[in-house]
Design a protein around this motif. Structure first.
Motif, PDB file in Angstrom:
ATOM      1  N   LEU A 123       0.812  -1.210   0.000  1.00 34.33           N
ATOM      2  CA  LEU A 123       0.000   0.000   0.000  1.00 34.33           C
ATOM      3  C   LEU A 123       0.848   1.263   0.000  1.00 34.33           C
ATOM      4  O   LEU A 123       0.395   2.319  -0.442  1.00 34.33           O
ATOM      5  CB  LEU A 123      -0.951   0.010   1.203  1.00 34.33           C
ATOM      6  CG  LEU A 123      -2.139  -0.956   1.169  1.00 34.33           C
ATOM      7  CD1 LEU A 123      -2.953  -0.839   2.441  1.00 34.33           C
ATOM      8  CD2 LEU A 123      -3.022  -0.684  -0.052  1.00 34.33           C
ATOM      9  N   TRP A 124       2.066   1.176   0.533  1.00 37.24           N
ATOM     10  CA  TRP A 124       2.980   2.326   0.490  1.00 37.24           C
ATOM     11  C   TRP A 124       4.284   1.941  -0.199  1.00 37.24           C
ATOM     12  O   TRP A 124       5.376   2.273   0.220  1.00 37.24           O
ATOM     13  CB  TRP A 124       3.209   2.956   1.856  1.00 37.24           C
ATOM     14  CG  TRP A 124       3.567   2.027   2.985  1.00 37.24           C
ATOM     15  CD1 TRP A 124       4.819   1.689   3.413  1.00 37.24           C
ATOM     16  CD2 TRP A 124       2.649   1.352   3.855  1.00 37.24           C
ATOM     17  NE1 TRP A 124       4.752   0.840   4.492  1.00 37.24           N
ATOM     18  CE2 TRP A 124       3.418   0.616   4.791  1.00 37.24           C
ATOM     19  CE3 TRP A 124       1.249   1.302   3.959  1.00 37.24           C
ATOM     20  CZ2 TRP A 124       2.839  -0.162   5.789  1.00 37.24           C
ATOM     21  CZ3 TRP A 124       0.686   0.519   4.956  1.00 37.24           C
ATOM     22  CH2 TRP A 124       1.468  -0.195   5.847  1.00 37.24           C
ATOM     23  N   ASP A 125       4.130   1.187  -1.300  1.00 35.16           N
ATOM     24  CA  ASP A 125       5.232   0.819  -2.203  1.00 35.16           C
ATOM     25  C   ASP A 125       6.351   0.076  -1.495  1.00 35.16           C
ATOM     26  O   ASP A 125       7.521   0.158  -1.898  1.00 35.16           O
ATOM     27  CB  ASP A 125       5.800   2.066  -2.889  1.00 35.16           C
ATOM     28  CG  ASP A 125       4.771   2.756  -3.776  1.00 35.16           C
ATOM     29  OD1 ASP A 125       3.926   2.048  -4.358  1.00 35.16           O
ATOM     30  OD2 ASP A 125       4.801   3.997  -3.885  1.00 35.16           O
ATOM     31  N   GLY A 177      -2.011   9.590   3.202  1.00 31.92           N
ATOM     32  CA  GLY A 177      -2.252  10.012   1.833  1.00 31.92           C
ATOM     33  C   GLY A 177      -3.436  10.949   1.793  1.00 31.92           C
ATOM     34  O   GLY A 177      -4.148  11.122   2.795  1.00 31.92           O
ATOM     35  N   LEU A 181      -9.460   1.681   0.488  1.00 33.54           N
ATOM     36  CA  LEU A 181      -8.067   1.560   0.874  1.00 33.54           C
ATOM     37  C   LEU A 181      -7.939   1.418   2.393  1.00 33.54           C
ATOM     38  O   LEU A 181      -7.121   0.645   2.888  1.00 33.54           O
ATOM     39  CB  LEU A 181      -7.276   2.759   0.373  1.00 33.54           C
ATOM     40  CG  LEU A 181      -5.759   2.702   0.578  1.00 33.54           C
ATOM     41  CD1 LEU A 181      -5.033   3.351  -0.586  1.00 33.54           C
ATOM     42  CD2 LEU A 181      -5.359   3.366   1.880  1.00 33.54           C
ATOM     43  N   LYS A 206     -12.807   5.430  -2.814  1.00 30.91           N
ATOM     44  CA  LYS A 206     -11.449   4.894  -2.895  1.00 30.91           C
ATOM     45  C   LYS A 206     -10.768   4.957  -1.539  1.00 30.91           C
ATOM     46  O   LYS A 206     -10.050   4.029  -1.132  1.00 30.91           O
ATOM     47  CB  LYS A 206     -10.635   5.660  -3.933  1.00 30.91           C
ATOM     48  CG  LYS A 206     -10.981   5.311  -5.372  1.00 30.91           C
ATOM     49  CD  LYS A 206     -10.061   6.034  -6.348  1.00 30.91           C
ATOM     50  CE  LYS A 206     -10.391   5.649  -7.797  1.00 30.91           C
ATOM     51  NZ  LYS A 206      -9.512   6.365  -8.762  1.00 30.91           N
ATOM     52  N   HIS A 259      -4.193   9.820  -3.722  1.00 31.61           N
ATOM     53  CA  HIS A 259      -5.002   8.606  -3.657  1.00 31.61           C
ATOM     54  C   HIS A 259      -4.145   7.354  -3.418  1.00 31.61           C
ATOM     55  O   HIS A 259      -4.387   6.290  -3.988  1.00 31.61           O
ATOM     56  CB  HIS A 259      -5.863   8.453  -4.921  1.00 31.61           C
ATOM     57  CG  HIS A 259      -6.987   9.445  -4.962  1.00 31.61           C
ATOM     58  ND1 HIS A 259      -6.796  10.753  -5.358  1.00 31.61           N
ATOM     59  CD2 HIS A 259      -8.302   9.324  -4.640  1.00 31.61           C
ATOM     60  CE1 HIS A 259      -7.954  11.392  -5.293  1.00 31.61           C
ATOM     61  NE2 HIS A 259      -8.881  10.550  -4.850  1.00 31.61           N
ATOM     62  N   ARG A 260      -3.146   7.506  -2.608  1.00 32.08           N
ATOM     63  CA  ARG A 260      -2.293   6.395  -2.189  1.00 32.08           C
ATOM     64  C   ARG A 260      -1.701   6.743  -0.833  1.00 32.08           C
ATOM     65  O   ARG A 260      -1.845   7.879  -0.347  1.00 32.08           O
ATOM     66  CB  ARG A 260      -1.170   6.153  -3.198  1.00 32.08           C
ATOM     67  CG  ARG A 260      -0.189   7.315  -3.338  1.00 32.08           C
ATOM     68  CD  ARG A 260       0.806   7.088  -4.458  1.00 32.08           C
ATOM     69  NE  ARG A 260       1.763   8.185  -4.575  1.00 32.08           N
ATOM     70  CZ  ARG A 260       2.929   8.248  -3.929  1.00 32.08           C
ATOM     71  NH1 ARG A 260       3.276   7.247  -3.102  1.00 32.08           N
ATOM     72  NH2 ARG A 260       3.746   9.273  -4.086  1.00 32.08           N
ATOM     73  N   LYS A 271       1.726   6.906   1.763  1.00 28.89           N
ATOM     74  CA  LYS A 271       3.169   7.094   1.730  1.00 28.89           C
ATOM     75  C   LYS A 271       3.704   7.043   3.152  1.00 28.89           C
ATOM     76  O   LYS A 271       3.100   7.610   4.067  1.00 28.89           O
ATOM     77  CB  LYS A 271       3.508   8.439   1.081  1.00 28.89           C
ATOM     78  CG  LYS A 271       4.992   8.672   0.859  1.00 28.89           C
ATOM     79  CD  LYS A 271       5.214   9.972   0.086  1.00 28.89           C
ATOM     80  CE  LYS A 271       6.691  10.220  -0.157  1.00 28.89           C
ATOM     81  NZ  LYS A 271       6.910  11.481  -0.933  1.00 28.89           N
TER      82      LYS A 271
END
Length: 227
Positions: free
Chosen positions: A68-70, A83, A94, A90, A124-125, A127
């Protein structure tokens, strides 16, 4: 003893707002029943005008590296992933994945909408370790949070008797404000106490923040049981 929390940070209060309504703080912490995405969407729609921007964050995820956070490392004494979103569905979806897979201590949203420019930090993500929303980055004051909370040492959960007292205070405040013509609020179980979120429509100015402080202090003077 029960009190109204008079902290007035309009951006990121230390209490869950929207998502705690859809799945109580206790459920979100232990994953007992999971998060209801439709209920979360309804709560977010109450808090924010359509297409407005808000911050979603998870504090203390048990999984430090996650897709979810790369797969970046969420480290530090109190790890945070956050985020910014304008699509409420969305955000709710999430948040449900975050709750189920990363198991954070809590999932929070800003009480009021933020500047759309903050989408540039994490659009929309999520970090890891990103700077949080500041009060000056609120575009308006749209919600007034009343937090009926038992007085207890930090890190200690409220007893059932204390939660009952908080609920009684919340109901008394609700009845009092309804008698003054206030609209119905969004009601939430915070896990340790009760939340009432009332709709307001104010510019984010120092004068209006002072007005909110005055309202909280007046209600505290009338309803607090810890004088």
């Amino acid at each position: 003893m029960t009190r109204i929390d008079c902290s007035t940070s309009e951006a990121t209060p230390q209490t869950p707002s929207a998502l705690a309504v859809s799945a109580t703080k206790q459920q979100m912490q232990n994953g007992a029943e999971g998060m209801s995405v439709p209920d979360a969407v309804r709560a977010l729609a109450f808090l924010y005008p359509a297409r407005s921007t808000f911050e979603l964050c998870g504090i203390g995820p048990r999984i430090k590296k996650h897709r979810l956070w790369d797969n970046d490392f969420a480290g530090g004494k109190k790890p945070i992933v956050a985020g910014w979103f304008s699509d409420q569905e969305k955000a709710a979806m999430l948040a449900a994945i975050l709750d189920a897979e990363a198991r954070p201590e809590g999932i929070y949203v800003t009480l009021n909408p933020t500047s759309p420019a903050l989408l540039g930090r994490a659009d929309h993500r999520l970090k890891a370790g990103v700077n949080r929303t500041q009060d000056s980055e609120m575009v308006a004051l749209c919600n007034l949070l009343l937090d009926a909370d038992p007085v207890r040492p930090a890190g200690i959960s409220a007893t059932e008797a204390e939660r009952t007292k908080a609920r009684e205070m919340s109901r008394a405040i609700y009845a009092f404000l309804r008698g003054l013509g206030w609209p119905d609020p969004l009601c939430a179980d915070s896990g340790n106490g009760d939340h009432l979120v009332y709709k307001i429509s104010l510019a984010n100015t120092s004068e209006n923040v002072a007005l909110i402080k005055g309202i909280l202090r007046a209600l505290a003077a009338r309803f607090d049981t810890c004088h």
